[in-house]
Design an enzyme around this catalytic site. Sequence first.
Site, PDB file in Angstrom:
ATOM      1  CE1 TYR A 280      -4.181   1.770   0.532  1.00 55.53           C
ATOM      2  CE2 TYR A 280      -2.812   3.235   1.842  1.00 55.53           C
ATOM      3  CZ  TYR A 280      -3.999   2.975   1.176  1.00 55.53           C
ATOM      4  OH  TYR A 280      -4.985   3.927   1.128  1.00 55.53           O
TER       5      TYR A 280
ATOM      6  CG  PHE B 185      -2.050   8.918  -4.802  1.00 58.19           C
ATOM      7  CD1 PHE B 185      -1.557   9.180  -6.074  1.00 58.19           C
ATOM      8  CD2 PHE B 185      -1.315   8.075  -3.960  1.00 58.19           C
ATOM      9  CE1 PHE B 185      -0.350   8.617  -6.498  1.00 58.19           C
ATOM     10  CE2 PHE B 185      -0.109   7.506  -4.384  1.00 58.19           C
ATOM     11  CZ  PHE B 185       0.374   7.792  -5.641  1.00 58.19           C
ATOM     12  CD  GLU B 186      -6.491   3.474  -1.800  1.00 52.27           C
ATOM     13  OE1 GLU B 186      -7.147   2.870  -2.665  1.00 52.27           O
ATOM     14  OE2 GLU B 186      -6.640   3.294  -0.596  1.00 52.27           O
ATOM     15  CB  ILE B 187       0.242   2.937  -6.110  1.00 49.44           C
ATOM     16  CG1 ILE B 187       0.109   4.282  -6.831  1.00 49.44           C
ATOM     17  CG2 ILE B 187       0.706   1.854  -7.086  1.00 49.44           C
ATOM     18  CD1 ILE B 187       1.407   4.800  -7.424  1.00 49.44           C
TER      19      ILE B 187
END
Length: 458
Positions: A287, A344-346
């Site tokens: 995460y 926003f997340e990767i």
Amino acid sequence: MAKGSTRLVRYVVFAVFTLTSAFSFQALALFYFVSNSKYNGVTVHPGDFKGRWDNSQSQDRAPTDQEQEAPLRSGSDSTAGDTSGDSSEYYPKDREEWGVTSKARIAEMGKQFPLAMNPNDPGWDNLMSTAPGPRMNATFVTLARNSDVYDIAKSIRQVEDRFNRRYNYDWVFLNDKPFDDTFKKVTSSLASGKTHYGLIPKEHWSYPEWIDRDRAKKVREDMKARKIIYGDSVSYRHMCRYESGFFFRHPLMLNYEYYWRVEPSIELFCDVHYDPFRVLVEEDKKYSFVLSLYEYGETIKTLWDSTKKFMKNHPEHIAPDNSLEFLSDDDGETYNNCHFWSNFEIGSLDWLRSKSYIDFFESLDKDGGFFYERWGDAPVHSIAAGLLLKKDEIKFFNDIAYYHVPFTHCPTGEQTRLDLRCHCNPKDNFDWKTYSCTSRYFDLNGLKKPEGHDSEHK
Ligand SMILES: Nc1nc2c(ncn2[C@@H]2O[C@H](COP(=O)(O)OP(=O)(O)O)[C@@H](O)[C@H]2O)c(=O)[nH]1
Ligand SMILES: *[C@@H]1O[C@H](CO)[C@@H](O)[C@H](O)[C@H]1NC(C)=O
Ligand SMILES: [Mg+2]
């Protein structure tokens, strides 16, 4: 070094002052060269043009048209710092070649490099090279309404310009209603990878049977009266629940292992020179975030109680070396409202699809807070990441500059911003301000804050 890295930006500014006296005019030309030599230190010698632009001449008269258009770019400089040989393909060796002085000359030189005026012309897509190396099993993912089309178009354009045009990752769009043709046409024209459009199954976007709708309605009325943001919205609650528990299980998402979430109207302010998906894979991260802050307490009054219940029922899911310290100041008694901003997340889809995450989501979902309060997917993802993951499985990307109204992450460190050609104002960076939780993340992980953290945003 990449081909473009020796590109030399050179401005020739002619200031022509006309001095009037009783009987004569005198023209004065000033030359001012500004060289931007940050890549490979290509040096510009003001004397380079002396032969052509002799001082005695220039003081006597204004430059002719021919001279003005002459040496704006310099061919030989392109080889000064770049030995790859690539540049010779594009830049004639002889500096004089750049003195484009006539249409005949342009036509002659141009044959070698025809203009690509239409999509079928050779070279149309060759804006800059595709990044070499492997691709991860990953996709962008966007939840959106048809009415979001031009706001998401803006986001896609930025993501493509700053990153994906060189990587061409796929893009999955999800919606509780069928996407219309305009949405599909506009977004697929902007995305460089494959685009997929998914309809959300009804059972993932509706009240679970155990929810008392009258109770939920009263809550919305009350929150409306108290002017809590999105407090009276049913669709916002479905959205938060969907992002918390379902998007990663959509059939289209089952084709991937990693996701990068993109919302409408976001901005990316800096070039992304490397593949963040690959960073997650290589560094074993599950995460990642760029912004963190405190959640609005009124919307999650009992979220921590539910979390504690889950921790008690499922001690086997709690990671030994977790980030509880990020979430709580009293060893888990209460929640400090810190969360990663999930627009926003990767991250890893496999993690979200894991038994521990699903058990966590289902436990929260049963408690009903998505409807009886207004639990956001940001605190839900963050609490999960904080408790179920080892602390070194969570990554902060200083390099990825990001804006979603009203907060900005502008990378700390002047050299970083210059190297990444950022266009954000460092003063807008939220990371080290009081309402950000990013300092906690750094402290908890024993990370050294980047240089400039204490000065740049002031
Ligand atoms: N399909 C669909 N998407 C939604 C709906 N509500 C919000 N979204 C999407 O969910 C994300 C978050 O919504 P947004 O309005 O940006 O909320 P905010 O960022 O919390 O202010 C965005 O990607 C929206 O496009 C909805 O009712 N239907
Ligand atoms: C990507 O990941 C998905 C989910 O794990 C898997 O089903 C799929 O086969 C993978 N694709 C490739 C090309 O490895
Ligand atoms: Mg948003």
